[in-house]
Design a protein around this motif. Sequence first.
Motif, mmCIF file in Angstrom:
data_model
loop_
_atom_site.group_PDB
_atom_site.id
_atom_site.type_symbol
_atom_site.label_atom_id
_atom_site.label_comp_id
_atom_site.label_asym_id
_atom_site.label_seq_id
_atom_site.Cartn_x
_atom_site.Cartn_y
_atom_site.Cartn_z
ATOM 1 N N ARG A 444 -4.586 -47.960 -44.827
ATOM 2 C CA ARG A 444 -4.353 -46.530 -44.567
ATOM 3 C C ARG A 444 -3.586 -45.866 -45.706
ATOM 4 N N PHE A 445 -2.759 -46.643 -46.408
ATOM 5 C CA PHE A 445 -2.020 -46.071 -47.544
ATOM 6 C C PHE A 445 -2.973 -45.623 -48.648
ATOM 7 N N PHE A 446 -4.170 -46.187 -48.703
ATOM 8 C CA PHE A 446 -5.122 -45.899 -49.785
ATOM 9 C C PHE A 446 -6.148 -44.841 -49.388
ATOM 10 N N ILE A 447 -6.066 -44.326 -48.151
ATOM 11 C CA ILE A 447 -7.057 -43.370 -47.660
ATOM 12 C C ILE A 447 -6.424 -41.981 -47.610
ATOM 13 N N SER A 448 -7.056 -41.026 -48.266
ATOM 14 C CA SER A 448 -6.454 -39.692 -48.438
ATOM 15 C C SER A 448 -6.171 -38.991 -47.112
ATOM 16 N N GLU A 449 -7.000 -39.206 -46.095
ATOM 17 C CA GLU A 449 -6.787 -38.488 -44.839
ATOM 18 C C GLU A 449 -5.509 -38.931 -44.110
ATOM 19 N N PHE A 454 2.737 -41.640 -44.402
ATOM 20 C CA PHE A 454 3.813 -42.273 -45.172
ATOM 21 C C PHE A 454 3.602 -41.860 -46.629
ATOM 22 N N THR A 455 4.173 -40.707 -46.963
ATOM 23 C CA THR A 455 3.862 -40.086 -48.249
ATOM 24 C C THR A 455 4.232 -40.975 -49.438
ATOM 25 N N LEU A 456 5.404 -41.613 -49.380
ATOM 26 C CA LEU A 456 5.812 -42.464 -50.494
ATOM 27 C C LEU A 456 4.835 -43.629 -50.652
ATOM 28 N N CYS A 457 4.471 -44.245 -49.533
ATOM 29 C CA CYS A 457 3.518 -45.367 -49.588
ATOM 30 C C CYS A 457 2.172 -44.920 -50.171
ATOM 31 N N SER A 458 1.707 -43.758 -49.742
ATOM 32 C CA SER A 458 0.417 -43.253 -50.234
ATOM 33 C C SER A 458 0.494 -42.926 -51.719
ATOM 34 N N GLU A 459 1.624 -42.374 -52.167
ATOM 35 C CA GLU A 459 1.791 -42.071 -53.595
ATOM 36 C C GLU A 459 1.759 -43.353 -54.424
ATOM 37 N N ILE A 460 2.457 -44.378 -53.945
ATOM 38 C CA ILE A 460 2.468 -45.654 -54.665
ATOM 39 C C ILE A 460 1.063 -46.257 -54.687
ATOM 40 N N GLN A 548 6.365 -53.187 -60.612
ATOM 41 C CA GLN A 548 5.085 -53.450 -59.942
ATOM 42 C C GLN A 548 5.283 -54.312 -58.697
ATOM 43 N N PHE A 549 6.062 -55.380 -58.825
ATOM 44 C CA PHE A 549 6.300 -56.263 -57.677
ATOM 45 C C PHE A 549 7.065 -55.510 -56.593
ATOM 46 N N LEU A 550 8.048 -54.707 -56.993
ATOM 47 C CA LEU A 550 8.819 -53.911 -56.028
ATOM 48 C C LEU A 550 7.914 -52.983 -55.233
ATOM 49 N N GLU A 551 7.015 -52.282 -55.921
ATOM 50 C CA GLU A 551 6.143 -51.329 -55.238
ATOM 51 C C GLU A 551 5.214 -52.034 -54.256
ATOM 52 N N LEU A 552 4.632 -53.137 -54.675
ATOM 53 C CA LEU A 552 3.750 -53.885 -53.769
ATOM 54 C C LEU A 552 4.530 -54.446 -52.583
ATOM 55 N N LEU A 553 5.734 -54.950 -52.839
ATOM 56 C CA LEU A 553 6.548 -55.512 -51.762
ATOM 57 C C LEU A 553 6.959 -54.421 -50.775
ATOM 58 N N TYR A 554 7.247 -53.234 -51.278
ATOM 59 C CA TYR A 554 7.612 -52.119 -50.389
ATOM 60 C C TYR A 554 6.448 -51.779 -49.452
ATOM 61 N N LEU A 555 5.239 -51.680 -50.006
ATOM 62 C CA LEU A 555 4.078 -51.387 -49.163
ATOM 63 C C LEU A 555 3.863 -52.482 -48.126
ATOM 64 N N LEU A 556 3.962 -53.739 -48.556
ATOM 65 C CA LEU A 556 3.767 -54.864 -47.639
ATOM 66 C C LEU A 556 4.830 -54.862 -46.548
#
Length: 842
Positions: A444-449, A454-460, A548-556
């Motif tokens: 869902r973080f990768f889908i524009s709709e 979760f705006t921060l997650c979608s931006e990342i 990069q690892f921080l951003e992926l870990l945050y999403l996970l």
Amino acid sequence: MNINLAEFKERYRALQDSLQADFLENPDTVEDLVLGRSMGVDALLGDIWRAMQMSDELCLLAVGGYGRGELHFHSDIDLLILIPNDTHDAQQKNIAKFLTFLWDVGLEVGHAVRDILDCVVEIRDLSVVTNLLESRFLLGEKSLFLKMKSMIKSSDWSSQSFLVEKQKEQHNRHLSYSNTAYNLEPNLRDGPGGLRDIQTVAWVAKWYFDVHQLQDLVNQSFLTQGEYDLLQKGQLFLWKVRFALHIIAKHREDRIGFGYQKELAAVLGYVDASAMAVERLMHDYYQTATKISRLNDILLQLLEDSVLHTQNLNPRFVIRYGYIQVSNASVFKKYPSAFIEIFLLIARHNYIRGIGVKTLRQMQFDIRLIDCNYYKKRHNNQIFIELLQQTKGVNKALKMMNRYGILERYIPAFGKIVGLMQYDLFHAYTVDQHTLFVVRNLRRFFISEFATEFTLCSEIAQTIEKPELLFLAALFHDIAKGRGGDHAKLGACDALDFCQHHQLSADDSALVAGLVEYHLLMSQTAQKQDLEDFEVIDKFTKILGSVQFLELLYLLTVADIRATKVDLWNDWKDALLKKLFFKAKAHLLGNNSGVPPASTAKKITHVKQAVLTEIIQAGYDIGQVEKIFLTLPKDYFLHYEVADIVWHLQLVIKSENKKISVDSRLSKDNVVDIFVCCEDTKGLFFRLLSIIEKLGLDIVNAKILTTKNRKAYNTISVLQDNILTQLNINQFIEDRLNQADILLTKPITKPPYRHFEHQMKVIFSYNKRWNLTQINLNMIDKQGLLSNIAHIFYQLDIDLINARITTFGERVEDIFFVCNSKNQPLNKAEKQHLKKMFKEKL
């Protein structure tokens, strides 16, 4: 450049005057006039383009109705200017001059400027792909046009998805006109039976049959000659009405309003007879719209049958009536990779309803072909990774793989968690279901709709080059549950082995394994440690190593927490994770210079100066503030931020003669902070917690401080709740604290979980930074738990300085920072006594 604007204005005016005169003389020539306006505009644009010496690198296209060569008297002239990739800035000035000149000439232009990369992104939009489908080359670099055309065919749009979306679009359009053509002021373009209904059939048919003209559909045996003639006749009638309507209205108009109907009838040659001219006109309109609607229904159903109900995907798979099926019973035996390929096709074609029953049965008959070496075979690996790389349908495909037993066969370790219950009062789902929910949340973080969820997650997510690595980490993050030992480390080993067999690069394999090994780190750090402590952030970032690892870990981490229980995520957890994320990112980028903070004395001095600056600006007396400073221990300036201290001081000054003062506010962490200032009395804190708990508020944090003149500064943070809007919480707490002693409620286990056995765990450690004893308490959540813990501290003369309250489902993992009556960490005897009291009372 000297270009004669007046000359072009006159040419366009002459073109319009000629079209109007010809139409008014003979409306039956409308087909020639619609094409004639398009050709006239072609010539005009060509001369302007050349006169302005537009770059040979550019490509000018007609799109929409203009692309079809259909321009009514005031129809917009829709243009697309294609440019070489990443040259927007270089081309912007000249293109702006060109478009401005067109508007000055009087051309009603709609435009877009895109490079091929823009087209790849924008083509996901149905209106964009429809416009591009009908684009027509006019001038410039033709290779850009050809690239764009090939890009359309290689896009994610298929004949099936295009048809389904066009059907939805038509359905919604008809709904806005109450699903009837018989409106008294009908819209001849968008209403039922209007021009759009003809175009919808043409668009889908052109896409499916790859033809350019409606006449070609007769040759394809899709349209009969009679149906084609009916469409043509209906279209010409609507064209006549529309062309006349534009002339009368003097602008683009598609609604046959009452104010136009009589004049329309006259222009189109209707005269009063047994029925009024206007009535005869509208009767003909409704008859035409009805015939078009009827034919639209027939043709779309025929297309649905051709496009959706039977489709050969490849030699191994077909789609019949929405269900994917093998082409013959031996497919899985001849092509074992088909066990994975079928789910890749399901992800690619989102209109597939499911797997045909015969294919499901065949799949179960042949499932033993997926042996322990299946996932090591290169072709299978490629298909599985390609599945994870799809822009849509990944979650759907993985769910079906799990349901039909393929996922556990393909990833043998996954089979051990299928149906595995997590007896921890934290997860509401079995391990396999929780895992798939994590993948769903990540998708869902990768889908524009869903970008606003979760705006921060979608931006990342928009910056991540290989989302499939994140999905792999999600699949493996809990895969070692139930084996004993550290499931994160065991799962990391499984993930590394899987990635290596899939021939991922060493870096990508290490990244996936690292995410699995440390998937709990961010949550534990955010919820259990002091995020203002430099050493905490430094240690955390050293483990991560990169942004990069921080951003992926945050999403996970966000996806993982949200996949446990519906009510587990809250604003407090959200705020803590974001705080850790931004602090860690700044640390990794070197924005804090990587230098440990100043000495305690310097930090206190800095905080005091900042507070004085703000409090003076608010109009308070500096002498009064400095007098209060003398009563505050140094730890106060280390535990609180400047804004909090200013807030406290304002309340203290305003209510210096009151016995008890209470104030509350919504903090920047999106929780409600309740600040209580009063004379310190024995048992004050547990009484305060009892009041708040009995209101049903969820406490997430507590800070307790006693000044040198025996004033209590207590700050309790609670989650937002409707009760806070229904009563004056400040007055309520003040009134209750002024009453006689509040009776302590014995902690009661919440009814649905009273039969769960969960051993209480009490762990003591030393907090060097604050010279305090840290107590980690892990147990089942109970009503009145916090106030009872505070009461035990009160009975044992233990001072509670700070508390971090963390609820994991029906289990709490609370952290308390305490000292004894001599302001020293607890000794061994005091710890043993406290642990005994916990077990007896809680």
